[in-house]
Write a protein that holds these residues in place. Structure first.
Motif, PDB file in Angstrom:
ATOM      1  N   TYR A 112       0.840  -1.198   0.000  1.00  0.00           N
ATOM      2  CA  TYR A 112       0.000   0.000   0.000  1.00  0.00           C
ATOM      3  C   TYR A 112       0.874   1.246   0.000  1.00  0.00           C
ATOM      4  O   TYR A 112       2.011   1.228   0.454  1.00  0.00           O
ATOM      5  CB  TYR A 112      -0.921  -0.003   1.225  1.00  0.00           C
ATOM      6  CG  TYR A 112      -1.959  -1.100   1.199  1.00  0.00           C
ATOM      7  CD1 TYR A 112      -3.171  -0.910   0.555  1.00  0.00           C
ATOM      8  CD2 TYR A 112      -1.710  -2.327   1.787  1.00  0.00           C
ATOM      9  CE1 TYR A 112      -4.123  -1.912   0.510  1.00  0.00           C
ATOM     10  CE2 TYR A 112      -2.655  -3.347   1.746  1.00  0.00           C
ATOM     11  CZ  TYR A 112      -3.855  -3.131   1.110  1.00  0.00           C
ATOM     12  OH  TYR A 112      -4.792  -4.122   1.061  1.00  0.00           O
ATOM     13  N   GLU A 113       0.284   2.322  -0.501  1.00  0.00           N
ATOM     14  CA  GLU A 113       1.003   3.589  -0.536  1.00  0.00           C
ATOM     15  C   GLU A 113       1.186   4.160   0.865  1.00  0.00           C
ATOM     16  O   GLU A 113       2.158   4.840   1.143  1.00  0.00           O
ATOM     17  CB  GLU A 113       0.208   4.566  -1.413  1.00  0.00           C
ATOM     18  CG  GLU A 113       1.006   5.611  -2.131  1.00  0.00           C
ATOM     19  CD  GLU A 113       1.972   5.013  -3.128  1.00  0.00           C
ATOM     20  OE1 GLU A 113       3.162   5.049  -2.825  1.00  0.00           O
ATOM     21  OE2 GLU A 113       1.552   4.513  -4.188  1.00  0.00           O
ATOM     22  N   LYS A 114       0.215   3.876   1.735  1.00  0.00           N
ATOM     23  CA  LYS A 114       0.222   4.459   3.085  1.00  0.00           C
ATOM     24  C   LYS A 114       0.056   3.354   4.120  1.00  0.00           C
ATOM     25  O   LYS A 114      -0.667   2.389   3.896  1.00  0.00           O
ATOM     26  CB  LYS A 114      -0.948   5.448   3.235  1.00  0.00           C
ATOM     27  CG  LYS A 114      -1.012   6.515   2.162  1.00  0.00           C
ATOM     28  CD  LYS A 114      -0.099   7.646   2.492  1.00  0.00           C
ATOM     29  CE  LYS A 114       0.004   8.584   1.293  1.00  0.00           C
ATOM     30  NZ  LYS A 114       1.109   9.499   1.396  1.00  0.00           N
ATOM     31  N   TYR A 115       0.675   3.582   5.288  1.00  0.00           N
ATOM     32  CA  TYR A 115       0.512   2.625   6.381  1.00  0.00           C
ATOM     33  C   TYR A 115      -0.935   2.485   6.800  1.00  0.00           C
ATOM     34  O   TYR A 115      -1.411   1.410   7.130  1.00  0.00           O
ATOM     35  CB  TYR A 115       1.342   3.069   7.597  1.00  0.00           C
ATOM     36  CG  TYR A 115       2.742   2.538   7.576  1.00  0.00           C
ATOM     37  CD1 TYR A 115       2.971   1.172   7.412  1.00  0.00           C
ATOM     38  CD2 TYR A 115       3.838   3.373   7.712  1.00  0.00           C
ATOM     39  CE1 TYR A 115       4.249   0.671   7.368  1.00  0.00           C
ATOM     40  CE2 TYR A 115       5.122   2.883   7.675  1.00  0.00           C
ATOM     41  CZ  TYR A 115       5.323   1.533   7.501  1.00  0.00           C
ATOM     42  OH  TYR A 115       6.587   1.040   7.449  1.00  0.00           O
ATOM     43  N   VAL A 116      -1.639   3.631   6.816  1.00  0.00           N
ATOM     44  CA  VAL A 116      -3.032   3.604   7.261  1.00  0.00           C
ATOM     45  C   VAL A 116      -3.848   2.635   6.418  1.00  0.00           C
ATOM     46  O   VAL A 116      -4.713   1.925   6.929  1.00  0.00           O
ATOM     47  CB  VAL A 116      -3.626   5.026   7.174  1.00  0.00           C
ATOM     48  CG1 VAL A 116      -5.047   5.010   7.670  1.00  0.00           C
ATOM     49  CG2 VAL A 116      -2.803   5.990   7.980  1.00  0.00           C
ATOM     50  N   ASP A 117      -3.524   2.593   5.125  1.00  0.00           N
ATOM     51  CA  ASP A 117      -4.258   1.678   4.251  1.00  0.00           C
ATOM     52  C   ASP A 117      -3.955   0.228   4.605  1.00  0.00           C
ATOM     53  O   ASP A 117      -4.841  -0.629   4.582  1.00  0.00           O
ATOM     54  CB  ASP A 117      -3.893   1.946   2.789  1.00  0.00           C
ATOM     55  CG  ASP A 117      -4.288   3.351   2.367  1.00  0.00           C
ATOM     56  OD1 ASP A 117      -5.265   3.879   2.941  1.00  0.00           O
ATOM     57  OD2 ASP A 117      -3.638   3.907   1.472  1.00  0.00           O
ATOM     58  N   ALA A 118      -2.689  -0.048   4.891  1.00  0.00           N
ATOM     59  CA  ALA A 118      -2.300  -1.409   5.231  1.00  0.00           C
ATOM     60  C   ALA A 118      -2.988  -1.865   6.507  1.00  0.00           C
ATOM     61  O   ALA A 118      -3.500  -2.990   6.595  1.00  0.00           O
ATOM     62  CB  ALA A 118      -0.782  -1.491   5.377  1.00  0.00           C
ATOM     63  N   ILE A 119      -3.019  -0.976   7.513  1.00  0.00           N
ATOM     64  CA  ILE A 119      -3.675  -1.318   8.779  1.00  0.00           C
ATOM     65  C   ILE A 119      -5.178  -1.519   8.570  1.00  0.00           C
ATOM     66  O   ILE A 119      -5.790  -2.434   9.122  1.00  0.00           O
ATOM     67  CB  ILE A 119      -3.409  -0.221   9.837  1.00  0.00           C
ATOM     68  CG1 ILE A 119      -1.922  -0.208  10.228  1.00  0.00           C
ATOM     69  CG2 ILE A 119      -4.262  -0.453  11.073  1.00  0.00           C
ATOM     70  CD1 ILE A 119      -1.443  -1.437  10.959  1.00  0.00           C
ATOM     71  N   ALA A 120      -5.771  -0.673   7.728  1.00  0.00           N
ATOM     72  CA  ALA A 120      -7.199  -0.820   7.430  1.00  0.00           C
ATOM     73  C   ALA A 120      -7.457  -2.185   6.801  1.00  0.00           C
ATOM     74  O   ALA A 120      -8.424  -2.870   7.130  1.00  0.00           O
ATOM     75  CB  ALA A 120      -7.660   0.298   6.514  1.00  0.00           C
ATOM     76  N   ALA A 121      -6.575  -2.592   5.887  1.00  0.00           N
ATOM     77  CA  ALA A 121      -6.720  -3.885   5.236  1.00  0.00           C
ATOM     78  C   ALA A 121      -6.634  -5.006   6.271  1.00  0.00           C
ATOM     79  O   ALA A 121      -7.367  -5.993   6.194  1.00  0.00           O
ATOM     80  CB  ALA A 121      -5.640  -4.059   4.162  1.00  0.00           C
ATOM     81  N   LEU A 122      -5.749  -4.832   7.243  1.00  0.00           N
ATOM     82  CA  LEU A 122      -5.605  -5.835   8.313  1.00  0.00           C
ATOM     83  C   LEU A 122      -6.888  -5.933   9.124  1.00  0.00           C
ATOM     84  O   LEU A 122      -7.403  -7.023   9.379  1.00  0.00           O
ATOM     85  CB  LEU A 122      -4.425  -5.448   9.217  1.00  0.00           C
ATOM     86  CG  LEU A 122      -4.245  -6.309  10.471  1.00  0.00           C
ATOM     87  CD1 LEU A 122      -3.800  -7.714  10.088  1.00  0.00           C
ATOM     88  CD2 LEU A 122      -3.238  -5.669  11.420  1.00  0.00           C
ATOM     89  N   ARG A 123      -7.418  -4.786   9.509  1.00  0.00           N
ATOM     90  CA  ARG A 123      -8.615  -4.772  10.344  1.00  0.00           C
ATOM     91  C   ARG A 123      -9.820  -5.334   9.610  1.00  0.00           C
ATOM     92  O   ARG A 123     -10.707  -5.924  10.199  1.00  0.00           O
ATOM     93  CB  ARG A 123      -8.913  -3.348  10.819  1.00  0.00           C
ATOM     94  CG  ARG A 123      -7.801  -2.784  11.698  1.00  0.00           C
ATOM     95  CD  ARG A 123      -8.143  -1.396  12.149  1.00  0.00           C
ATOM     96  NE  ARG A 123      -9.222  -1.399  13.136  1.00  0.00           N
ATOM     97  CZ  ARG A 123      -9.973  -0.355  13.388  1.00  0.00           C
ATOM     98  NH1 ARG A 123      -9.791   0.761  12.722  1.00  0.00           N
ATOM     99  NH2 ARG A 123     -10.905  -0.420  14.304  1.00  0.00           N
ATOM    100  N   GLN A 124      -9.846  -5.139   8.297  1.00  0.00           N
ATOM    101  CA  GLN A 124     -10.977  -5.657   7.517  1.00  0.00           C
ATOM    102  C   GLN A 124     -10.782  -7.121   7.153  1.00  0.00           C
ATOM    103  O   GLN A 124     -11.620  -7.718   6.486  1.00  0.00           O
ATOM    104  CB  GLN A 124     -11.141  -4.828   6.242  1.00  0.00           C
ATOM    105  CG  GLN A 124     -11.617  -3.416   6.513  1.00  0.00           C
ATOM    106  CD  GLN A 124     -11.312  -2.472   5.376  1.00  0.00           C
ATOM    107  OE1 GLN A 124     -10.796  -2.896   4.342  1.00  0.00           O
ATOM    108  NE2 GLN A 124     -11.609  -1.203   5.567  1.00  0.00           N
ATOM    109  N   GLY A 125      -9.655  -7.713   7.554  1.00  0.00           N
ATOM    110  CA  GLY A 125      -9.436  -9.122   7.280  1.00  0.00           C
ATOM    111  C   GLY A 125      -8.915  -9.396   5.885  1.00  0.00           C
ATOM    112  O   GLY A 125      -8.877 -10.548   5.451  1.00  0.00           O
ATOM    113  N   LYS A 126      -8.529  -8.376   5.161  1.00  0.00           N
ATOM    114  CA  LYS A 126      -8.008  -8.592   3.815  1.00  0.00           C
ATOM    115  C   LYS A 126      -6.625  -9.235   3.881  1.00  0.00           C
ATOM    116  O   LYS A 126      -6.237  -9.957   2.977  1.00  0.00           O
ATOM    117  CB  LYS A 126      -7.900  -7.262   3.055  1.00  0.00           C
ATOM    118  CG  LYS A 126      -9.238  -6.641   2.694  1.00  0.00           C
ATOM    119  CD  LYS A 126      -9.059  -5.568   1.633  1.00  0.00           C
ATOM    120  CE  LYS A 126     -10.385  -4.926   1.262  1.00  0.00           C
ATOM    121  NZ  LYS A 126     -10.740  -3.794   2.135  1.00  0.00           N
ATOM    122  N   VAL A 127      -5.867  -8.916   4.927  1.00  0.00           N
ATOM    123  CA  VAL A 127      -4.557  -9.548   5.131  1.00  0.00           C
ATOM    124  C   VAL A 127      -4.499 -10.034   6.570  1.00  0.00           C
ATOM    125  O   VAL A 127      -5.313  -9.633   7.420  1.00  0.00           O
ATOM    126  CB  VAL A 127      -3.394  -8.567   4.860  1.00  0.00           C
ATOM    127  CG1 VAL A 127      -3.399  -8.127   3.415  1.00  0.00           C
ATOM    128  CG2 VAL A 127      -3.460  -7.370   5.798  1.00  0.00           C
TER     129      VAL A 127
END
Lengths: 252, 272, 274
Positions: free
Chosen positions: C67-82
């Motif tokens: 992801y371009e931003k950490y916030v996006d990566a963390i969001a993906a984690l919280r949504q179960g995408k990763v």
């Protein structure tokens, strides 16, 4: 021959189709002229080259060869500024070509003001005068799209007159009009003719040509095949092609 | 080629609908985000809203971002119109017999290159290659140049279409009165062409407004980037971006509304 | 109105899809070895990405999302995408403070050193910065900066640090020192209002002062930083950049200013069993 305004010598015009390269010889050697105050009607079958002849006079079409002089100046030479010539040799079109984004007033004053021939005030006054002459003074601030065909053509004539031209070129001015509107335009042209304007008139209105013109040119297949006074050409045509054409036209 | 825009045919989406759409959208978001209106969720939403936009005047980041976005878009618009106008007139004039083959070739090449490559790539090339050493130049000016020149290629085609849609008789009539080619273009052809292409131009600028959202890549804190900055600050994912989306939407709807008014004004005297 | 209804429906369905989590039924995570076959996320261009790539091997194309931003990566984690985000420990700790439901796996994936990056061959500036760096290490300035951020900032109180308090040495005679960074990497750099705060920012300010130059921050995307420094767009880049052999081939580095920064895996707390 000093009072000749326009003289044409051996005018040729050949169109070349871009895609196929085939040549179309529209004018094949026309020599003629017009005197000051003279009214010449140009008639002939469609495709005979009469409109092209008219459009060559102010170089709307570039002549292929031949010489055209206007007030003694060779206007086909590269040295000639054709824009200066056109100011004095204005054209009235079959489809009017009023400028739809400008009011009637602006249609008349655009060229004289832009070319610095008049101030806006002078041009406005002149516009009013000319519109009165064609009977449309009340339409001065109207938009062209709100006018009828006949009114549009009268405005177009006034627009040409605003340049104070030496010659007016009429290119089938009534052919695009509904029949009931032809009369009002012809009336304006008749008044112009009576006032001494020099006019070239390409037309299908044989009656009007007979009535107004000093001379008739019958152009056929790119040459003047017959020429003379209205009486000579209309009443006693000599050439078989003229006879055939007139019989077709007048029978209608 | 038909020069009528889609915009002019969208009927009935008046101010009321726009407002309704906005309110609906925001309500929907509230609904989703608050877990369907439990008091707890509502309080949480409010807390996060405060965190994201109110605390330490963080909304100012969005305001500054919006300023940058508007600045870049307007600057690029001006360049785009000027460049587009010049390019289109070159191409039309060449076609109409003015002997400028080299200029015409240049215009053709310009249009095909700038339309044939992504705006993002162009932006990077402008910033990191062409203006690599121009460090004292405000990056926003580089972005304006990049977006403006890019937009110019599209505007040129819009103008060309507009000019070619004008009856050739208009040019003949103007020339027959003794006006020069340039004067005829300026006073007769271009005003009519402009009127025809206003809706398409506006669409282009609306597209441009949205396109500037990639400016963050070269370090400009535009509206989109401002949202991301708030994200990094509060570690909150959805609210800043949705807010940014809503701001874009409001601007676009406003511009759409404006173009409709402009169209009506331009078509005065037409259609009796 | 029909159109409006359609748009509303589309948006609401999108929102509903987005909100539903793709909960994995697989057993909870216990050790970092399990991550080799899981979907991972990292910020593009960071060492986290390289570590994740190494861990996943041939499966990286399928399992790794950057992801371009950490916030996006963390969001993906919280949504179960990763299942995990690979990142630096300090920013990870800040996420744990502010975002509920996250955990850091016990064992670090690796330890890295941070340094300032320069255009290859820019010896003069490297030496000057190294000298300044040594000075602020020696006189305690650097330590004070670290203390300041570890103390207040990571404890969750970010508003005590104001960007306007940081002295950028405006109008310095030595000209500008343009530093490229990616200001979404607290506590190292962060955009606040129209200014910047963070360990790197304050350190660069201190260095600029030593060099008698004015600090100018250029905020760009992390993966654009190497390009910016190699094209001379900026003088140096300072963004918690890990020193790697590969990077050394393309740019020069200062002495390390952070040693042993841990790369960790951030996971969902409910997906992790110690």
């Amino acid at each position: 021959m000093n009072d000749m305004i326009i003289e044409v010598k051996d005018l040729h015009k050949t169109f070349i189709r871009k895609d196929t390269g085939t040549e179309l010889k529209v004018l094949q050697g026309i020599s003629t002229g017009i005197r000051k105050g003279e009214k010449i009607a140009v008639i002939g079958p469609s495709g005979s080259g009469k409109s092209t002849f008219l459009r060559c006079l102010n170089r709307m079409e570039e002549p292929t060869s031949g010489v055209i002089t206007f007030n003694g100046e060779d206007i086909t030479s590269p040295k000639c500024d054709i824009n200066l010539v056109r100011r004095k040799m204005c054209m009235v079109f079959q489809h009017f070509h009023l400028f739809p984004h400008l009011t009637v007033r602006k249609n008349l004053t655009l060229a004289p003001v832009d070319l610095k021939l008049m101030t806006q005030d002078e041009a406005d006054a002149r516009a009013h005068e000319l519109l009165s002459r064609v009977g449309l003074a009340d339409k001065i601030d109207e938009w062209p799209d709100r006018l009828s065909g006949g009114q549009k053509q009268r405005v177009a004539i006034a627009r040409a007159l605003a340049m104070n031209p030496d010659v007016l070129l009429f290119d089938e001015p009534t052919s695009a009009l509904d029949p009931e509107m032809i009369g009002e335009v012809l009336d304006v042209m008749k008044e112009l003719a009576d006032s001494g304007m020099t006019m070239y008139l390409v037309t299908h209105e044989m009656g009007f040509a007979h009535q107004v013109a000093d001379r008739i040119l019958f152009i056929d297949k790119g040459i003047i095949s017959e020429e003379g006074t209205p009486d000579e050409v209309f009443d006693h045509p000599k050439q078989p092609r003229t006879i055939e054409f007139l019989s077709k036209v007048l029978r209608r | 080629m038909t020069m009528k825009s889609n915009l002019s045919h969208q009927k009935g989406a008046g101010r009321g609908d726009i407002l309704l759409g906005l309110v609906g959208l925001f309500l929907l978001y509230l609904l989703y985000d608050s877990g369907f209106f439990t008091a707890e969720a509502w309080a949480d939403f409010n807390r996060r809203f405060y965190q994201n936009f109110v605390k330490d005047s963080r909304y100012m980041m969005l305001v500054d971002g919006l300023k940058a976005t508007v600045f870049m878009t307007s600057g690029a618009t001006v360049i785009g119109v000027i460049v587009g106008l010049i390019l289109s007139v070159i191409r039309v004039a060449y076609k109409g017999g003015v002997p400028i083959p080299i200029l015409n070739k240049f215009a053709e090449a310009y249009i095909s290159v700038l339309r044939g490559t992504p705006a993002m790539v162009q932006l990077l090339i402008w910033n990191f290659t062409i203006f690599a050493s121009a460090r004292d130049l405000n990056t926003q000016y580089i972005a304006i140049l990049a977006f403006g020149l890019n937009s110019g290629a599209y505007v040129a085609e819009i103008f060309r279409g507009g000019i070619e849609s004008i009856d050739p008789g208009q040019m003949e009539a103007a020339r027959s009165l003794g006006l020069s080619y340039g004067s005829s273009m300026r006073h007769v052809i271009l005003p009519q062409a402009l009127r025809n292409v206003v809706p398409m131009l506006f669409n282009e600028f609306i597209a441009l407004l949205k396109e500037t959202s990639i400016a963050g890549y070269i370090g400009i804190d535009d509206l989109t980037r401002a949202g991301q900055n708030i994200q990094a600050l509060t570690l909150e994912h959805s609210q800043p971006l949705v807010m940014v989306a809503i701001i874009y939407l409001i601007i676009v709807l406003f511009l759409t509304h404006l173009v409709r008014k402009l169209e009506n004004w331009l078509s005065r005297g037409k259609r009796g | 109105m029909k159109k409006l209804l359609a748009v509303t429906l589309i948006i609401s369905s999108l929102l509903i899809i987005a909100s539903s989590s793709f909960a994995d039924e697989s057993p909870k995570l216990r050790s970092i070895d399990q991550l080799k076959n899981e979907r991972l996320a990292a910020q593009r261009g960071t060492v986290g990405q390289f570590i994740a790539e190494d861990m996943l091997g041939d499966n990286k194309g399928r399992l790794l999302t950057t992801y371009e931003k950490y916030v996006d990566a963390i969001a993906a984690l919280r949504q179960g995408k990763v299942r995990a985000v690979v990142m630096d420990e300090m920013p990870a700790k800040r996420f744990l403070n502010d975002v509920e439901g996250l955990a850091i796996m016990d064992k670090a994936l690796s330890e890295e050193n941070y340094a300032i990056g320069f255009r290859k061959g820019n010896k003069e500036l490297v030496e000057a910065v190294n000298k300044a760096l040594a000075e602020i290490k020696a006189d305690g300035t650097l330590n004070a900066i670290f203390e300041k951020y570890y103390g207040t900032f990571l404890a969750g109180d970010s508003s005590t640090i104001k960007p306007e308090d940081i002295d950028f040495n405006k109008g310095a005679k030595g000209g500008k020192l343009v530093v490229g960074t990616e200001a979404g990497f607290a506590p190292y750099e962060l955009r606040v209002g129209s200014g910047y705060i963070g360990i790197d920012v304050e350190m660069c300010a201190a260095i600029a002062k030593k060099l008698d130059r004015e600090l100018v921050i250029e905020n760009m995307n992390f993966d654009a930083l190497p390009m910016a420094v190699s094209t001379n767009k900026v003088d140096m880049i300072c963004a918690g950049i890990t020193v790697t052999d590969e990077r050394k081939e393309n740019m020069d580095f200062s002495e390390n200013y952070v040693v042993g920064a841990k790369q960790v895996a951030v996971v969902r707390a409910d997906d992790y069993e110690k």
